[in-house]
Design an enzyme around this catalytic site. Structure first.
Site, PDB file in Angstrom:
ATOM      1  N   GLU A  23      42.958  -7.937  51.072  1.00 13.24           N
ATOM      2  CA  GLU A  23      43.180  -6.821  51.740  1.00 13.24           C
ATOM      3  C   GLU A  23      43.948  -6.727  52.900  1.00 13.24           C
ATOM      4  O   GLU A  23      43.560  -7.886  53.678  1.00 13.24           O
ATOM      5  CB  GLU A  23      41.925  -6.121  51.982  1.00 13.24           C
ATOM      6  CG  GLU A  23      41.187  -5.599  50.844  1.00 13.24           C
ATOM      7  CD  GLU A  23      39.791  -4.817  51.082  1.00 13.24           C
ATOM      8  OE1 GLU A  23      39.654  -4.491  52.287  1.00 13.24           O
ATOM      9  OE2 GLU A  23      39.255  -4.518  50.100  1.00 13.24           O
TER      10      GLU A  23
ATOM     11  N   ASP B   2      35.321  -6.894  44.752  1.00 14.40           N
ATOM     12  CA  ASP B   2      34.175  -7.092  45.756  1.00 14.40           C
ATOM     13  C   ASP B   2      33.318  -5.705  45.665  1.00 14.40           C
ATOM     14  O   ASP B   2      32.241  -5.613  46.292  1.00 14.40           O
ATOM     15  CB  ASP B   2      34.491  -7.597  47.014  1.00 14.40           C
ATOM     16  CG  ASP B   2      35.418  -6.667  47.782  1.00 14.40           C
ATOM     17  OD1 ASP B   2      36.098  -5.713  47.166  1.00 14.40           O
ATOM     18  OD2 ASP B   2      35.643  -7.115  48.934  1.00 14.40           O
ATOM     19  N   SER B   3      33.902  -4.681  44.945  1.00 17.63           N
ATOM     20  CA  SER B   3      32.969  -3.694  44.843  1.00 17.63           C
ATOM     21  C   SER B   3      31.954  -3.907  43.892  1.00 17.63           C
ATOM     22  O   SER B   3      31.019  -3.022  43.790  1.00 17.63           O
ATOM     23  CB  SER B   3      33.946  -2.426  43.887  1.00 17.63           C
ATOM     24  OG  SER B   3      34.712  -3.146  42.715  1.00 17.63           O
TER      25      SER B   3
ATOM     26  N   ASP C 262      38.744 -11.341  43.390  1.00 16.97           N
ATOM     27  CA  ASP C 262      39.030 -10.533  44.683  1.00 16.97           C
ATOM     28  C   ASP C 262      38.268 -11.274  45.893  1.00 16.97           C
ATOM     29  O   ASP C 262      37.109 -11.560  45.801  1.00 16.97           O
ATOM     30  CB  ASP C 262      38.235  -9.318  44.681  1.00 16.97           C
ATOM     31  CG  ASP C 262      38.639  -8.136  45.723  1.00 16.97           C
ATOM     32  OD1 ASP C 262      40.047  -8.446  46.225  1.00 16.97           O
ATOM     33  OD2 ASP C 262      38.074  -7.170  45.675  1.00 16.97           O
TER      34      ASP C 262
ATOM     35  N   LYS D  96      43.442 -11.456  44.969  1.00 15.05           N
ATOM     36  CA  LYS D  96      43.681 -10.455  45.893  1.00 15.05           C
ATOM     37  C   LYS D  96      43.140 -10.414  47.186  1.00 15.05           C
ATOM     38  O   LYS D  96      41.877 -10.838  47.187  1.00 15.05           O
ATOM     39  CB  LYS D  96      43.375  -9.133  45.236  1.00 15.05           C
ATOM     40  CG  LYS D  96      43.520  -7.947  45.802  1.00 15.05           C
ATOM     41  CD  LYS D  96      43.276  -6.885  44.895  1.00 15.05           C
ATOM     42  CE  LYS D  96      41.799  -6.153  45.079  1.00 15.05           C
ATOM     43  NZ  LYS D  96      41.439  -5.933  46.561  1.00 15.05           N
TER      44      LYS D  96
ATOM     45  N   GLU E  21      46.134   1.794  47.686  1.00 16.84           N
ATOM     46  CA  GLU E  21      44.999   2.528  47.364  1.00 16.84           C
ATOM     47  C   GLU E  21      44.839   3.606  48.186  1.00 16.84           C
ATOM     48  O   GLU E  21      44.940   3.555  49.463  1.00 16.84           O
ATOM     49  CB  GLU E  21      43.729   1.757  47.415  1.00 16.84           C
ATOM     50  CG  GLU E  21      42.297   2.430  47.321  1.00 16.84           C
ATOM     51  CD  GLU E  21      40.939   1.691  47.423  1.00 16.84           C
ATOM     52  OE1 GLU E  21      41.111   0.534  47.555  1.00 16.84           O
ATOM     53  OE2 GLU E  21      39.970   2.317  47.365  1.00 16.84           O
TER      54      GLU E  21
HETATM   55  O1  KIV Z   1      36.978  -4.382  44.913  1.00 19.25           O
HETATM   56  C1  KIV Z   1      37.647  -3.607  44.019  1.00 19.25           C
HETATM   57  O2  KIV Z   1      37.063  -3.099  43.492  1.00 19.25           O
HETATM   58  C2  KIV Z   1      38.531  -3.299  45.020  1.00 19.25           C
HETATM   59  C3  KIV Z   1      39.255  -1.903  44.605  1.00 19.25           C
HETATM   60  C4  KIV Z   1      38.583  -0.706  45.548  1.00 19.25           C
HETATM   61  C5  KIV Z   1      40.591  -1.669  44.496  1.00 19.25           C
HETATM   62  O3  KIV Z   1      39.202  -3.914  45.921  1.00 19.25           O
END
Ligand code: KIV
Length: 283
Positions: free
Chosen positions: A117, A46-47, A85, A115, A184
């Protein structure tokens, strides 16, 4: 290139000490290059909100936004283990959302894992996704979706007490059925302790050299994202500079009438231009 790795491969790599390579990617072309050079894993993170859409953080990203990026990455990287993500809001309200949005990633993008968080508070979601027959990766330490609560992107697990809380979260995530863990922004000592305590593979981004593998945000490591650079980012290239130089050269050449030269132009067959001129004279 090579055969797409499986979770069993990553477990074996943890046992043998062979490090896993993992980058983010958001588009077909980068994914294709990663596939060619044999990267093991790609995270469609989600970056994307910051690196592609220019948001100040990751919170605005939605499932509908990240899905097309994930599809494109899968098309570019058929031999790479691709992780979707789950963005902010996609798993926060209840386990049903977590399962349904993970199913979307699997059905619409052919991902290998998803993934999310968080520590102990997301173990019900992890359990539900794993019970649904999907691979799920936990993410602790700096968790950008809760950066407001953490007071920004600050390193975590710096003290013995803080590291113990992270370790307890890591153990709870493994017990809930996660296939892997991402840690992280923690001291190398904390990264090592968590990696050694878990039997599932533990990846690190800014978690030192002793994790079972490394993740880097591709826009950071290639010098494309210039808004800020975390301490743990090594720039393997400075593509933003290369791009500026190329664009400036293009502007100059157009202004100076140096582009396009004949090698970049289509040409009519001999005599056709004269024939056209004659036709124009007649009409
Ligand atoms: O979204 C992403 O790229 C991530 C990284 C910060 C680990 O979750």
């Amino acid at each position: 290139m090579g055969k797409r790795k499986t979770i069993q491969d990553f477990r074996q790599m943890k046992q043998s000490g062979e490090k896993v390579t993992w980058i983010t990617s958001y588009d077909y072309h980068m994914a294709r290059m990663a596939n060619e050079v044999g990267i093991n894993m790609i995270l469609v993170g989600d970056s994307v909100g910051m690196t592609v859409y220019g948001y100040p953080g990751t919170l605005p990203v939605t499932m509908d936004q990240i899905i097309p990026h994930t599809e494109a990455v899968r098309r570019g990287a058929p031999d790479v283990f691709v992780v979707g993500d789950l963005p902010f809001g996609a798993y926060h309200a209840n386990v049903e959302d977590a399962v349904m949005n993970s199913v979307r990633f699997y059905k619409e993008c052919d991902v290998d894992a998803v993934k999310l968080e968080g520590g102990k508070r997301v173990t019900p979601q992890i359990r539900a996704i794993a019970d649904g027959g999907m691979l799920v990766i936990g993410h602790i330490g700096i968790t950008p979706q809760s950066s407001a609560v953490m007071g920004g992107f600050k390193a975590q697990g710096n003290t013995a007490e803080a590291a113990k809380i992270l370790l307890d979260d890591a153990v709870a995530i493994e017990e809930a059925g996660a296939a892997m863990l991402l840690v992280e922004g923690v001291p190398a000592e904390t990264g090592k302790i968590i990696t050694e305590a878990l039997s599932i593979p533990v990846m690190g981004i800014g978690a030192g050299i002793n994790t079972d593998g490394q993740l880097m945000i591709v826009s950071d490591m290639l010098g494309l994202f210039e808004t800020f650079t975390p301490k743990f980012v090594k720039k393997y290239a400075n593509l933003a500079n290369e791009i500026r130089i190329a664009l400036q050269q293009y502007i100059n050449e157009v202004h100076e009438g140096k582009f396009p030269t004949s090698e970049y132009c289509y040409k009519m067959k001999t005599g056709e231009a004269d024939k056209l001129k004659a036709m124009m004279m007649k009409s």
